[in-house]
Design a protein around this motif. Structure first.
Motif, PDB file in Angstrom:
ATOM      1  N   GLY A  54       5.418   5.809   8.120  1.00  0.00           N
ATOM      2  CA  GLY A  54       6.302   6.035   7.138  1.00  0.00           C
ATOM      3  C   GLY A  54       5.756   6.716   5.854  1.00  0.00           C
ATOM      4  O   GLY A  54       4.574   7.315   6.177  1.00  0.00           O
ATOM      5  N   THR A  55       6.288   7.076   5.070  1.00  0.00           N
ATOM      6  CA  THR A  55       5.907   7.587   3.941  1.00  0.00           C
ATOM      7  C   THR A  55       6.016   7.060   2.456  1.00  0.00           C
ATOM      8  O   THR A  55       7.175   6.774   2.310  1.00  0.00           O
ATOM      9  CB  THR A  55       6.237   9.246   3.710  1.00  0.00           C
ATOM     10  OG1 THR A  55       6.286  10.168   4.990  1.00  0.00           O
ATOM     11  CG2 THR A  55       5.828  10.125   2.562  1.00  0.00           C
ATOM     12  N   ASP A  56       5.255   6.660   1.718  1.00  0.00           N
ATOM     13  CA  ASP A  56       5.358   6.141   0.609  1.00  0.00           C
ATOM     14  C   ASP A  56       5.410   7.345  -0.741  1.00  0.00           C
ATOM     15  O   ASP A  56       4.537   8.384  -0.447  1.00  0.00           O
ATOM     16  CB  ASP A  56       4.074   5.299   0.212  1.00  0.00           C
ATOM     17  CG  ASP A  56       4.166   3.854   0.252  1.00  0.00           C
ATOM     18  OD1 ASP A  56       5.561   3.562   0.452  1.00  0.00           O
ATOM     19  OD2 ASP A  56       3.422   3.083   0.541  1.00  0.00           O
ATOM     20  N   VAL A  57       6.415   7.213  -1.457  1.00  0.00           N
ATOM     21  CA  VAL A  57       6.313   7.975  -2.659  1.00  0.00           C
ATOM     22  C   VAL A  57       6.025   7.379  -3.957  1.00  0.00           C
ATOM     23  O   VAL A  57       6.025   6.345  -4.111  1.00  0.00           O
ATOM     24  CB  VAL A  57       7.583   8.532  -2.794  1.00  0.00           C
ATOM     25  CG1 VAL A  57       7.677   9.439  -4.073  1.00  0.00           C
ATOM     26  CG2 VAL A  57       8.138   9.049  -1.783  1.00  0.00           C
ATOM     27  N   SER A  58       4.767   7.888  -4.744  1.00  0.00           N
ATOM     28  CA  SER A  58       4.179   7.439  -5.811  1.00  0.00           C
ATOM     29  C   SER A  58       4.217   8.633  -6.892  1.00  0.00           C
ATOM     30  O   SER A  58       4.575   9.598  -6.691  1.00  0.00           O
ATOM     31  CB  SER A  58       2.786   6.856  -5.827  1.00  0.00           C
ATOM     32  OG  SER A  58       2.044   7.773  -5.200  1.00  0.00           O
ATOM     33  N   VAL A  59       3.675   8.211  -7.955  1.00  0.00           N
ATOM     34  CA  VAL A  59       3.517   9.311  -9.105  1.00  0.00           C
ATOM     35  C   VAL A  59       2.169   9.581  -9.477  1.00  0.00           C
ATOM     36  O   VAL A  59       1.230   8.512  -9.439  1.00  0.00           O
ATOM     37  CB  VAL A  59       4.538   8.509 -10.648  1.00  0.00           C
ATOM     38  CG1 VAL A  59       4.226   9.830 -11.467  1.00  0.00           C
ATOM     39  CG2 VAL A  59       5.895   8.270 -10.184  1.00  0.00           C
ATOM     40  N   GLU A  60       1.822  10.756  -9.824  1.00  0.00           N
ATOM     41  CA  GLU A  60       0.276  11.082 -10.217  1.00  0.00           C
ATOM     42  C   GLU A  60      -0.014  10.172 -11.392  1.00  0.00           C
ATOM     43  O   GLU A  60       0.602  10.250 -12.425  1.00  0.00           O
ATOM     44  CB  GLU A  60       0.254  12.518 -10.492  1.00  0.00           C
ATOM     45  CG  GLU A  60       0.538  13.443  -9.483  1.00  0.00           C
ATOM     46  CD  GLU A  60       0.616  14.995  -9.801  1.00  0.00           C
ATOM     47  OE1 GLU A  60       0.044  15.451 -10.839  1.00  0.00           O
ATOM     48  OE2 GLU A  60       0.817  15.820  -9.244  1.00  0.00           O
ATOM     49  N   ALA A  61      -1.127   9.488 -10.929  1.00  0.00           N
ATOM     50  CA  ALA A  61      -1.542   8.444 -12.391  1.00  0.00           C
ATOM     51  C   ALA A  61      -1.565   9.180 -13.534  1.00  0.00           C
ATOM     52  O   ALA A  61      -1.293   8.645 -14.588  1.00  0.00           O
ATOM     53  CB  ALA A  61      -2.628   7.846 -11.820  1.00  0.00           C
ATOM     54  N   ASP A  62      -2.132  10.333 -13.711  1.00  0.00           N
ATOM     55  CA  ASP A  62      -2.456  10.663 -15.021  1.00  0.00           C
ATOM     56  C   ASP A  62      -1.131  11.405 -15.766  1.00  0.00           C
ATOM     57  O   ASP A  62      -1.094  11.876 -16.751  1.00  0.00           O
ATOM     58  CB  ASP A  62      -3.526  11.975 -14.898  1.00  0.00           C
ATOM     59  CG  ASP A  62      -3.083  12.934 -13.893  1.00  0.00           C
ATOM     60  OD1 ASP A  62      -2.157  12.945 -13.045  1.00  0.00           O
ATOM     61  OD2 ASP A  62      -3.575  14.058 -14.013  1.00  0.00           O
ATOM     62  N   SER A 119       7.858  17.130  -9.977  1.00  0.00           N
ATOM     63  CA  SER A 119       6.701  17.929  -9.633  1.00  0.00           C
ATOM     64  C   SER A 119       5.592  16.776  -9.647  1.00  0.00           C
ATOM     65  O   SER A 119       4.680  17.392  -9.461  1.00  0.00           O
ATOM     66  CB  SER A 119       6.673  18.956 -10.726  1.00  0.00           C
ATOM     67  OG  SER A 119       6.440  18.275 -12.121  1.00  0.00           O
ATOM     68  N   ALA A 120       5.797  15.725  -9.993  1.00  0.00           N
ATOM     69  CA  ALA A 120       4.586  14.809 -10.251  1.00  0.00           C
ATOM     70  C   ALA A 120       4.672  13.684  -8.902  1.00  0.00           C
ATOM     71  O   ALA A 120       3.675  12.816  -8.737  1.00  0.00           O
ATOM     72  CB  ALA A 120       4.804  13.883 -11.372  1.00  0.00           C
ATOM     73  N   LEU A 121       5.353  13.925  -7.900  1.00  0.00           N
ATOM     74  CA  LEU A 121       5.355  12.847  -6.815  1.00  0.00           C
ATOM     75  C   LEU A 121       4.444  12.949  -5.830  1.00  0.00           C
ATOM     76  O   LEU A 121       3.795  14.105  -5.598  1.00  0.00           O
ATOM     77  CB  LEU A 121       6.771  12.994  -6.221  1.00  0.00           C
ATOM     78  CG  LEU A 121       8.022  12.515  -6.897  1.00  0.00           C
ATOM     79  CD1 LEU A 121       9.410  12.646  -6.255  1.00  0.00           C
ATOM     80  CD2 LEU A 121       7.718  11.259  -7.418  1.00  0.00           C
ATOM     81  N   VAL A 122       3.805  12.036  -5.554  1.00  0.00           N
ATOM     82  CA  VAL A 122       2.612  12.243  -4.358  1.00  0.00           C
ATOM     83  C   VAL A 122       3.051  11.341  -3.149  1.00  0.00           C
ATOM     84  O   VAL A 122       3.850  10.109  -3.070  1.00  0.00           O
ATOM     85  CB  VAL A 122       1.544  11.300  -4.713  1.00  0.00           C
ATOM     86  CG1 VAL A 122       0.458  11.332  -3.826  1.00  0.00           C
ATOM     87  CG2 VAL A 122       0.878  11.704  -6.396  1.00  0.00           C
ATOM     88  N   TYR A 123       2.834  12.022  -2.008  1.00  0.00           N
ATOM     89  CA  TYR A 123       3.486  11.461  -0.733  1.00  0.00           C
ATOM     90  C   TYR A 123       2.448  10.964   0.231  1.00  0.00           C
ATOM     91  O   TYR A 123       1.451  11.776   0.597  1.00  0.00           O
ATOM     92  CB  TYR A 123       4.302  12.386   0.034  1.00  0.00           C
ATOM     93  CG  TYR A 123       5.455  12.921  -0.824  1.00  0.00           C
ATOM     94  CD1 TYR A 123       6.750  12.456  -0.578  1.00  0.00           C
ATOM     95  CD2 TYR A 123       5.498  13.921  -1.577  1.00  0.00           C
ATOM     96  CE1 TYR A 123       7.681  12.738  -1.377  1.00  0.00           C
ATOM     97  CE2 TYR A 123       6.459  14.428  -2.304  1.00  0.00           C
ATOM     98  CZ  TYR A 123       7.454  13.693  -2.352  1.00  0.00           C
ATOM     99  OH  TYR A 123       8.687  14.248  -3.225  1.00  0.00           O
ATOM    100  N   THR A 124       2.326   9.641   0.340  1.00  0.00           N
ATOM    101  CA  THR A 124       1.123   9.052   1.304  1.00  0.00           C
ATOM    102  C   THR A 124       1.571   8.234   2.665  1.00  0.00           C
ATOM    103  O   THR A 124       2.657   7.599   2.386  1.00  0.00           O
ATOM    104  CB  THR A 124       0.488   7.902   0.320  1.00  0.00           C
ATOM    105  OG1 THR A 124       0.140   8.648  -0.798  1.00  0.00           O
ATOM    106  CG2 THR A 124      -1.029   7.595   1.031  1.00  0.00           C
ATOM    107  N   PRO A 125       1.221   8.620   3.723  1.00  0.00           N
ATOM    108  CA  PRO A 125       1.567   7.961   4.948  1.00  0.00           C
ATOM    109  C   PRO A 125       1.081   6.478   4.964  1.00  0.00           C
ATOM    110  O   PRO A 125       0.099   6.013   4.485  1.00  0.00           O
ATOM    111  CB  PRO A 125       0.809   8.708   5.808  1.00  0.00           C
ATOM    112  CG  PRO A 125      -0.289   9.379   5.377  1.00  0.00           C
ATOM    113  CD  PRO A 125       0.059   9.808   3.921  1.00  0.00           C
ATOM    114  N   PHE A 126       1.880   5.526   5.732  1.00  0.00           N
ATOM    115  CA  PHE A 126       1.639   4.368   5.644  1.00  0.00           C
ATOM    116  C   PHE A 126       1.991   4.018   7.310  1.00  0.00           C
ATOM    117  O   PHE A 126       3.007   4.418   7.785  1.00  0.00           O
ATOM    118  CB  PHE A 126       2.077   3.420   4.753  1.00  0.00           C
ATOM    119  CG  PHE A 126       3.551   3.192   4.630  1.00  0.00           C
ATOM    120  CD1 PHE A 126       4.176   2.203   5.589  1.00  0.00           C
ATOM    121  CD2 PHE A 126       4.417   4.092   3.802  1.00  0.00           C
ATOM    122  CE1 PHE A 126       5.645   2.137   5.324  1.00  0.00           C
ATOM    123  CE2 PHE A 126       5.726   3.939   4.280  1.00  0.00           C
ATOM    124  CZ  PHE A 126       6.459   2.887   4.779  1.00  0.00           C
TER     125      PHE A 126
END
Length: 241
Positions: A132-140, A116-123
């Motif tokens: 493509g799509t990068d997957v990261s985690v909500e920083a907070d 539930s904390a994943l963030v999807y960002t295009p690159f």
């Protein structure tokens, strides 16, 4: 003194992180006279990342003990087939079967809080024509989910310096399972809120890994560096016999 007969420890970091996550384990290993290599994983695709780490391993003179954290466990599963790899060590990691993807293994078990904390960002892709799509985690949310038992100041730094994993890596199947021909060790992070501990247990049991459990967050090598180093040294001793 380290010789070519003494295995070199190659530390493979996971997603959302870099090799600095081994910063507390590396001094423990170096103090014992071991040679250590901690490469940067591209985090672009499982097949490509495995090929890159395999190229690093092939350039190491003599035997190698591979250590993989989290996604790095999936990477070392494929690289473990390299001739000079003598043992695998999984740290809160994915021990995939041949033909199995991260998503398939993880999908057999309930989601962790990470989902539930994943963030999807295009690159932009290298060809300049696709995306493509990068997957990261909500920083907070990263400190609590990823590093609950790590120094809070460091956890905040990790949150803003995370290295995303390309979404494609979640669906690519492992080409080979190195644990089928090499001995393995596994550490279960029993308090893990990033990777369901049952995913870890299942993979290690299937691999026949020598397994221990620690009451740890996902970043077990930062919260329990001495214990992690002890397991790595055990694998080195076994590989050197």
């Amino acid at each position: 003194m380290t010789t070519y007969d003494t295995p070199t420890v190659v530390l493979v970091h996971g997603a959302f992180a870099d090799a600095s996550t081994f910063s507390r384990v590396i001094p423990e290993l170096l103090a014992g006279g071991l040679k250590v290599v901690a490469p940067a994983v591209p985090n672009r695709s499982l097949i490509g990342d495995s090929a890159y780490i395999a190229s690093v391993v092939r350039q190491v003179p003599g035997p190698v003990v591979l250590v993989g954290h989290s996604y790095g466990g999936a990477v070392i599963t494929g690289v473990g087939a390299e001739e000079n790899v003598k043992a695998l060590v999984y740290l809160a990691g994915y021990a995939l079967e041949e033909g199995e993807s991260l998503g398939e293994l993880q999908g057999r078990f309930p989601d962790s809080e990470l989902a539930s904390a994943l963030v999807y960002t295009p690159f932009p892709l290298d060809d300049g024509e696709g995306e493509g799509t990068d997957v990261s985690v909500e920083a907070d949310r990263l400190p609590a989910i990823f590093a609950a038992d790590v120094d809070p100041g460091l956890a905040r730094v990790l949150a803003v310096t995370q290295r995303p994993l390309a979404a494609a890596a979640f669906t690519e199947p492992a080409v080979v399972a190195g644990w089928r021909t090499k001995p393995s060790w596994g550490i279960v992070a029993a308090a893990d809120r990033t990777l369901n501990p049952d995913v870890q247990r299942f993979g290690y049991r299937r691999a026949g890994a020598t397994t221990i459990e620690l009451d740890s967050s996902h970043l077990v090598m930062l919260s329990h560096p001495e214990r992690v180093a002890e397991v790595i040294r055990e694998a080195v001793r076994s590989a050197g016999n």
